[in-house]
Design an enzyme around this catalytic site. Structure first.
Site, short mmCIF file in Angstrom:
data_model
loop_
_atom_site.label_atom_id
_atom_site.label_comp_id
_atom_site.label_asym_id
_atom_site.label_seq_id
_atom_site.Cartn_x
_atom_site.Cartn_y
_atom_site.Cartn_z
CD GLU A 108 5.50 1.35 0.30
OE1 GLU A 108 4.97 0.23 0.52
OE2 GLU A 108 5.77 1.74 -0.85
CG ASP A 110 6.48 4.68 -1.61
OD1 ASP A 110 7.14 3.95 -0.88
OD2 ASP A 110 5.38 4.36 -2.12
CD GLU A 112 7.51 4.58 -6.72
OE1 GLU A 112 7.60 3.35 -6.62
OE2 GLU A 112 6.53 5.16 -7.24
#
Ligand code: NAG
Length: 295
Positions: A108, A110, A112
Protein backbone atom coordinates in the site's frame (compact mmCIF):
# COMPACT_ATOMS: atom_id res chain seq x y z
CA UNK A 1 -29.04 14.81 -59.44
CA UNK A 2 -28.14 16.25 -56.05
CA UNK A 3 -24.73 16.08 -54.51
CA UNK A 4 -24.53 13.04 -52.26
CA UNK A 5 -22.02 10.93 -50.43
CA UNK A 6 -21.70 7.18 -50.69
CA UNK A 7 -22.47 5.15 -47.59
CA UNK A 8 -18.80 4.51 -47.00
CA UNK A 9 -17.88 8.17 -47.21
CA UNK A 10 -20.65 8.97 -44.75
CA UNK A 11 -19.38 6.36 -42.32
CA UNK A 12 -15.90 7.74 -42.60
CA UNK A 13 -17.11 11.27 -41.98
CA UNK A 14 -18.93 10.10 -38.88
CA UNK A 15 -16.05 8.03 -37.59
CA UNK A 16 -13.20 10.49 -38.15
CA UNK A 17 -14.14 12.97 -35.41
CA UNK A 18 -14.66 10.09 -32.99
CA UNK A 19 -11.31 8.64 -33.89
CA UNK A 20 -9.75 12.03 -33.41
CA UNK A 21 -11.29 12.38 -29.95
CA UNK A 22 -10.07 8.93 -29.07
CA UNK A 23 -6.53 9.69 -30.21
CA UNK A 24 -6.43 12.96 -28.31
CA UNK A 25 -7.74 11.27 -25.18
CA UNK A 26 -5.46 8.29 -25.28
CA UNK A 27 -2.36 10.19 -26.31
CA UNK A 28 -2.32 12.25 -23.14
CA UNK A 29 -3.51 9.23 -21.12
CA UNK A 30 -6.02 11.26 -19.15
CA UNK A 31 -9.03 9.15 -18.42
CA UNK A 32 -12.60 9.85 -17.68
CA UNK A 33 -13.08 9.24 -13.98
CA UNK A 34 -16.51 7.83 -14.69
CA UNK A 35 -15.15 5.10 -16.95
CA UNK A 36 -12.07 4.19 -14.90
CA UNK A 37 -13.49 4.32 -11.36
CA UNK A 38 -16.43 2.93 -9.44
CA UNK A 39 -18.09 4.11 -6.27
CA UNK A 40 -16.97 1.94 -3.37
CA UNK A 41 -18.84 3.66 -0.57
CA UNK A 42 -21.99 5.86 -0.41
CA UNK A 43 -23.13 6.55 -3.99
CA UNK A 44 -25.22 9.46 -2.73
CA UNK A 45 -22.06 11.22 -1.59
CA UNK A 46 -20.10 10.76 -4.82
CA UNK A 47 -20.70 13.24 -7.63
CA UNK A 48 -19.43 12.90 -11.18
CA UNK A 49 -19.08 16.28 -12.86
CA UNK A 50 -19.07 17.13 -16.55
CA UNK A 51 -20.69 15.23 -19.39
CA UNK A 52 -17.87 12.68 -19.51
CA UNK A 53 -17.44 12.33 -15.77
CA UNK A 54 -14.22 14.30 -16.13
CA UNK A 55 -14.16 15.29 -12.50
CA UNK A 56 -15.48 13.75 -9.33
CA UNK A 57 -16.34 14.95 -5.85
CA UNK A 58 -16.39 13.06 -2.58
CA UNK A 59 -18.68 14.50 0.04
CA UNK A 60 -18.52 14.05 3.81
CA UNK A 61 -21.62 15.00 5.74
CA UNK A 62 -22.97 14.12 9.16
CA UNK A 63 -24.46 10.87 7.82
CA UNK A 64 -21.51 9.41 5.98
CA UNK A 65 -18.25 9.73 4.14
CA UNK A 66 -17.69 8.35 0.64
CA UNK A 67 -15.15 6.61 -1.55
CA UNK A 68 -14.22 5.44 -5.01
CA UNK A 69 -11.79 2.91 -6.47
CA UNK A 70 -10.28 2.12 -9.86
CA UNK A 71 -11.68 -0.75 -11.87
CA UNK A 72 -8.19 -1.77 -12.99
CA UNK A 73 -5.11 -2.82 -11.09
CA UNK A 74 -1.76 -1.31 -11.85
CA UNK A 75 1.73 -2.69 -11.62
CA UNK A 76 4.49 -0.08 -11.63
CA UNK A 77 4.20 3.14 -13.60
CA UNK A 78 3.42 6.80 -13.15
CA UNK A 79 0.13 7.36 -11.37
CA UNK A 80 -1.11 10.93 -11.18
CA UNK A 81 -4.26 12.54 -9.80
CA UNK A 82 -5.15 16.18 -9.40
CA UNK A 83 -6.98 16.96 -6.18
CA UNK A 84 -8.48 20.09 -4.69
CA UNK A 85 -8.87 19.58 -0.97
CA UNK A 86 -11.75 20.63 1.29
CA UNK A 87 -11.83 24.43 1.49
CA UNK A 88 -12.47 26.42 4.66
CA UNK A 89 -12.77 24.68 8.01
CA UNK A 90 -11.75 21.06 7.37
CA UNK A 91 -10.61 20.25 10.92
CA UNK A 92 -11.14 16.58 11.83
CA UNK A 93 -11.60 15.40 8.26
CA UNK A 94 -9.31 12.93 6.53
CA UNK A 95 -9.06 12.64 2.75
CA UNK A 96 -7.15 9.49 1.85
CA UNK A 97 -5.76 8.89 -1.62
CA UNK A 98 -3.88 5.60 -1.95
CA UNK A 99 -2.89 2.54 -3.88
CA UNK A 100 -3.42 -0.88 -2.36
CA UNK A 101 -3.26 -4.52 -3.30
CA UNK A 102 -5.47 -7.13 -1.66
CA UNK A 103 -4.88 -9.94 0.82
CA UNK A 104 -3.22 -10.05 4.23
CA UNK A 105 0.35 -9.43 3.00
CA UNK A 106 -0.81 -6.43 1.04
CA UNK A 107 1.23 -3.56 -0.35
CA UNK A 108 0.00 0.00 0.00
CA UNK A 109 1.13 3.55 -0.77
CA UNK A 110 -0.78 6.31 1.04
CA UNK A 111 -1.34 10.01 0.88
CA UNK A 112 -3.54 11.13 3.77
CA UNK A 113 -4.61 14.75 3.89
CA UNK A 114 -5.41 15.86 7.41
CA UNK A 115 -7.77 18.83 7.54
CA UNK A 116 -7.44 21.85 9.79
CA UNK A 117 -9.27 24.89 11.08
CA UNK A 118 -9.63 27.73 8.53
CA UNK A 119 -6.29 29.32 7.83
CA UNK A 120 -4.27 26.60 9.59
CA UNK A 121 -2.12 24.34 7.47
CA UNK A 122 -3.23 21.05 6.00
CA UNK A 123 -0.84 18.19 6.81
CA UNK A 124 0.06 15.45 4.33
CA UNK A 125 0.85 12.10 5.86
CA UNK A 126 2.40 9.39 3.69
CA UNK A 127 2.86 5.74 4.53
CA UNK A 128 4.23 2.62 2.83
CA UNK A 129 3.11 -0.95 3.47
CA UNK A 130 5.11 -3.81 2.04
CA UNK A 131 4.06 -7.43 2.53
CA UNK A 132 1.43 -6.31 5.06
CA UNK A 133 3.76 -4.23 7.21
CA UNK A 134 3.28 -0.46 7.49
CA UNK A 135 4.09 1.87 10.37
CA UNK A 136 6.24 4.07 8.11
CA UNK A 137 4.45 7.39 8.54
CA UNK A 138 5.98 10.67 7.51
CA UNK A 139 4.24 14.06 7.74
CA UNK A 140 4.88 17.28 5.93
CA UNK A 141 3.33 20.73 5.77
CA UNK A 142 2.71 22.04 2.26
CA UNK A 143 4.33 25.05 0.59
CA UNK A 144 0.95 26.15 -0.85
CA UNK A 145 -2.72 26.14 0.09
CA UNK A 146 -4.08 22.85 -1.32
CA UNK A 147 -7.70 24.02 -1.04
CA UNK A 148 -7.43 26.99 -3.42
CA UNK A 149 -6.69 25.03 -6.57
CA UNK A 150 -5.93 21.61 -8.03
CA UNK A 151 -2.47 20.16 -7.42
CA UNK A 152 -1.05 16.88 -8.64
CA UNK A 153 -0.28 14.05 -6.28
CA UNK A 154 1.79 11.35 -7.92
CA UNK A 155 3.52 8.07 -7.41
CA UNK A 156 6.41 6.90 -9.62
CA UNK A 157 6.71 3.21 -8.96
CA UNK A 158 9.35 0.90 -10.40
CA UNK A 159 11.09 -2.26 -9.26
CA UNK A 160 13.85 -0.02 -7.88
CA UNK A 161 11.96 2.57 -5.90
CA UNK A 162 8.76 4.41 -5.16
CA UNK A 163 8.82 8.19 -5.40
CA UNK A 164 5.93 10.25 -3.99
CA UNK A 165 5.61 13.66 -5.64
CA UNK A 166 3.49 16.75 -5.26
CA UNK A 167 3.38 19.00 -8.35
CA UNK A 168 6.44 17.12 -9.58
CA UNK A 169 8.43 17.78 -6.39
CA UNK A 170 9.62 14.57 -4.71
CA UNK A 171 8.48 14.47 -1.08
CA UNK A 172 9.44 10.89 -0.27
CA UNK A 173 11.45 8.00 -1.69
CA UNK A 174 11.07 4.36 -0.64
CA UNK A 175 13.78 2.31 -2.28
CA UNK A 176 14.00 -1.39 -2.88
CA UNK A 177 16.02 -2.63 0.10
CA UNK A 178 15.38 -6.32 -0.32
CA UNK A 179 19.16 -6.69 -0.05
CA UNK A 180 18.87 -5.90 3.68
CA UNK A 181 15.70 -7.90 4.19
CA UNK A 182 13.04 -5.22 3.72
CA UNK A 183 10.16 -6.55 1.61
CA UNK A 184 9.53 -4.43 -1.48
CA UNK A 185 6.42 -3.79 -3.56
CA UNK A 186 7.06 -5.54 -6.83
CA UNK A 187 4.71 -8.40 -7.48
CA UNK A 188 1.26 -7.34 -6.35
CA UNK A 189 -0.72 -5.02 -8.62
CA UNK A 190 -2.56 -2.26 -6.78
CA UNK A 191 -5.83 -0.44 -7.29
CA UNK A 192 -6.23 3.30 -6.82
CA UNK A 193 -8.60 4.37 -4.03
CA UNK A 194 -9.80 7.51 -2.39
CA UNK A 195 -12.11 8.16 0.51
CA UNK A 196 -13.16 10.97 2.77
CA UNK A 197 -14.13 10.38 6.38
CA UNK A 198 -14.43 11.59 9.94
CA UNK A 199 -11.01 11.22 11.57
CA UNK A 200 -11.53 13.70 14.37
CA UNK A 201 -10.45 11.26 17.07
CA UNK A 202 -6.83 11.70 15.88
CA UNK A 203 -6.36 13.80 12.74
CA UNK A 204 -6.18 17.45 13.75
CA UNK A 205 -3.79 18.43 16.52
CA UNK A 206 -3.82 14.84 17.67
CA UNK A 207 -7.63 14.76 17.99
CA UNK A 208 -8.03 17.99 19.97
CA UNK A 209 -9.96 19.75 17.19
CA UNK A 210 -13.26 18.09 16.26
CA UNK A 211 -15.32 18.41 13.10
CA UNK A 212 -17.61 21.44 13.08
CA UNK A 213 -20.69 19.92 11.41
CA UNK A 214 -22.20 23.35 10.88
CA UNK A 215 -19.55 23.68 8.12
CA UNK A 216 -20.68 20.49 6.30
CA UNK A 217 -20.76 19.25 3.60
CA UNK A 218 -16.99 18.80 3.23
CA UNK A 219 -16.00 18.29 -0.39
CA UNK A 220 -12.80 17.14 -2.11
CA UNK A 221 -12.60 17.31 -5.94
CA UNK A 222 -10.58 15.07 -8.30
CA UNK A 223 -9.67 15.30 -11.96
CA UNK A 224 -7.09 14.30 -14.60
CA UNK A 225 -6.21 10.82 -13.45
CA UNK A 226 -3.29 9.62 -15.57
CA UNK A 227 -1.53 6.30 -15.77
CA UNK A 228 1.58 5.91 -17.91
CA UNK A 229 4.72 3.79 -18.12
CA UNK A 230 3.34 0.77 -16.34
CA UNK A 231 1.04 -2.16 -16.72
CA UNK A 232 -2.69 -2.49 -16.26
CA UNK A 233 -2.57 -5.93 -14.74
CA UNK A 234 -5.86 -7.28 -13.52
CA UNK A 235 -5.27 -11.01 -13.83
CA UNK A 236 -2.37 -13.25 -12.70
CA UNK A 237 -1.55 -13.86 -16.38
CA UNK A 238 -1.32 -10.13 -17.02
CA UNK A 239 0.97 -9.69 -14.02
CA UNK A 240 3.25 -12.41 -15.26
CA UNK A 241 3.16 -10.88 -18.70
CA UNK A 242 4.17 -7.50 -17.28
CA UNK A 243 7.07 -8.95 -15.38
CA UNK A 244 8.44 -11.47 -17.82
CA UNK A 245 7.24 -11.25 -21.39
CA UNK A 246 8.80 -9.37 -24.23
CA UNK A 247 5.45 -8.21 -25.58
CA UNK A 248 4.69 -4.59 -26.32
CA UNK A 249 2.97 -4.44 -22.97
CA UNK A 250 6.18 -5.42 -21.23
CA UNK A 251 7.25 -3.29 -18.41
CA UNK A 252 10.95 -2.84 -18.39
CA UNK A 253 10.99 -3.79 -14.75
CA UNK A 254 14.69 -4.36 -14.46
CA UNK A 255 15.82 -1.11 -15.96
CA UNK A 256 13.18 1.59 -15.55
CA UNK A 257 14.13 4.07 -12.87
CA UNK A 258 11.81 6.99 -12.27
CA UNK A 259 14.65 9.07 -10.84
CA UNK A 260 14.08 12.16 -8.70
CA UNK A 261 15.68 15.47 -7.83
CA UNK A 262 17.70 14.94 -4.64
CA UNK A 263 18.06 18.65 -3.98
CA UNK A 264 14.34 19.18 -4.08
CA UNK A 265 13.76 16.20 -1.81
CA UNK A 266 16.20 17.59 0.76
CA UNK A 267 14.52 20.98 0.49
CA UNK A 268 11.18 19.36 1.38
CA UNK A 269 12.68 17.38 4.26
CA UNK A 270 14.55 20.37 5.63
CA UNK A 271 11.74 22.89 5.30
CA UNK A 272 8.47 21.02 5.64
CA UNK A 273 8.87 17.68 7.37
CA UNK A 274 7.19 17.60 10.78
CA UNK A 275 7.29 13.87 11.54
CA UNK A 276 9.43 10.96 10.39
CA UNK A 277 9.08 7.42 11.73
CA UNK A 278 12.79 6.97 11.10
CA UNK A 279 13.66 9.42 13.87
CA UNK A 280 10.90 8.40 16.31
CA UNK A 281 13.06 6.59 18.88
CA UNK A 282 10.20 6.16 21.34
CA UNK A 283 8.46 4.06 18.71
CA UNK A 284 11.48 2.45 17.07
CA UNK A 285 14.45 2.28 19.49
CA UNK A 286 16.33 0.74 16.57
CA UNK A 287 15.42 2.51 13.35
CA UNK A 288 13.96 0.22 10.66
CA UNK A 289 16.58 -1.07 8.21
CA UNK A 290 15.50 1.12 5.27
CA UNK A 291 16.02 4.30 7.31
CA UNK A 292 19.80 4.30 7.07
CA UNK A 293 19.75 3.41 3.37
CA UNK A 294 17.36 6.00 1.98
CA UNK A 295 18.17 5.75 -1.70
C1 NAG B 1 -3.24 22.35 12.20
O1 NAG B 1 -2.79 23.59 12.66
C2 NAG B 1 -2.03 23.55 13.85
C3 NAG B 1 -1.74 25.00 14.28
O2 NAG B 1 -1.12 25.71 13.25
C4 NAG B 1 -0.75 22.74 13.57
O3 NAG B 1 -0.02 22.63 14.77
C5 NAG B 1 -1.14 21.36 13.07
O4 NAG B 1 0.03 20.64 12.69
C6 NAG B 1 -2.04 21.50 11.86
N1 NAG B 1 -2.44 20.24 11.27
C7 NAG B 1 -2.94 19.18 11.90
C8 NAG B 1 -3.35 18.03 11.03
O5 NAG B 1 -3.10 19.09 13.09
Amino acid sequence: MGHHYSDDTLKLLLVLPLLFCFLVRSSNAVSSLRSDFVVSWSPNNVRFLGSHGDALQLVLDQNTGAGFMSKDRFLFGNIDMQIKLIPGDSAGTVTAYYLSSQGNKHDELDFEFLGNSSGEPYVVQTNVFSAGVGGREQRINLWFDPTKDFHSYSVRWSAKRVVFLIDGVPIRVFSNNEAVGVPYLRSQPMQVYSSIWNGDSWATRGGLVKIDWSQAPFIATYRNFRFTNGCRASTPAAVSNCLHSSSANKLDAASWDPGFDKNKLSWVKRSFMIYDYCTDVARYPTAPAECSREF
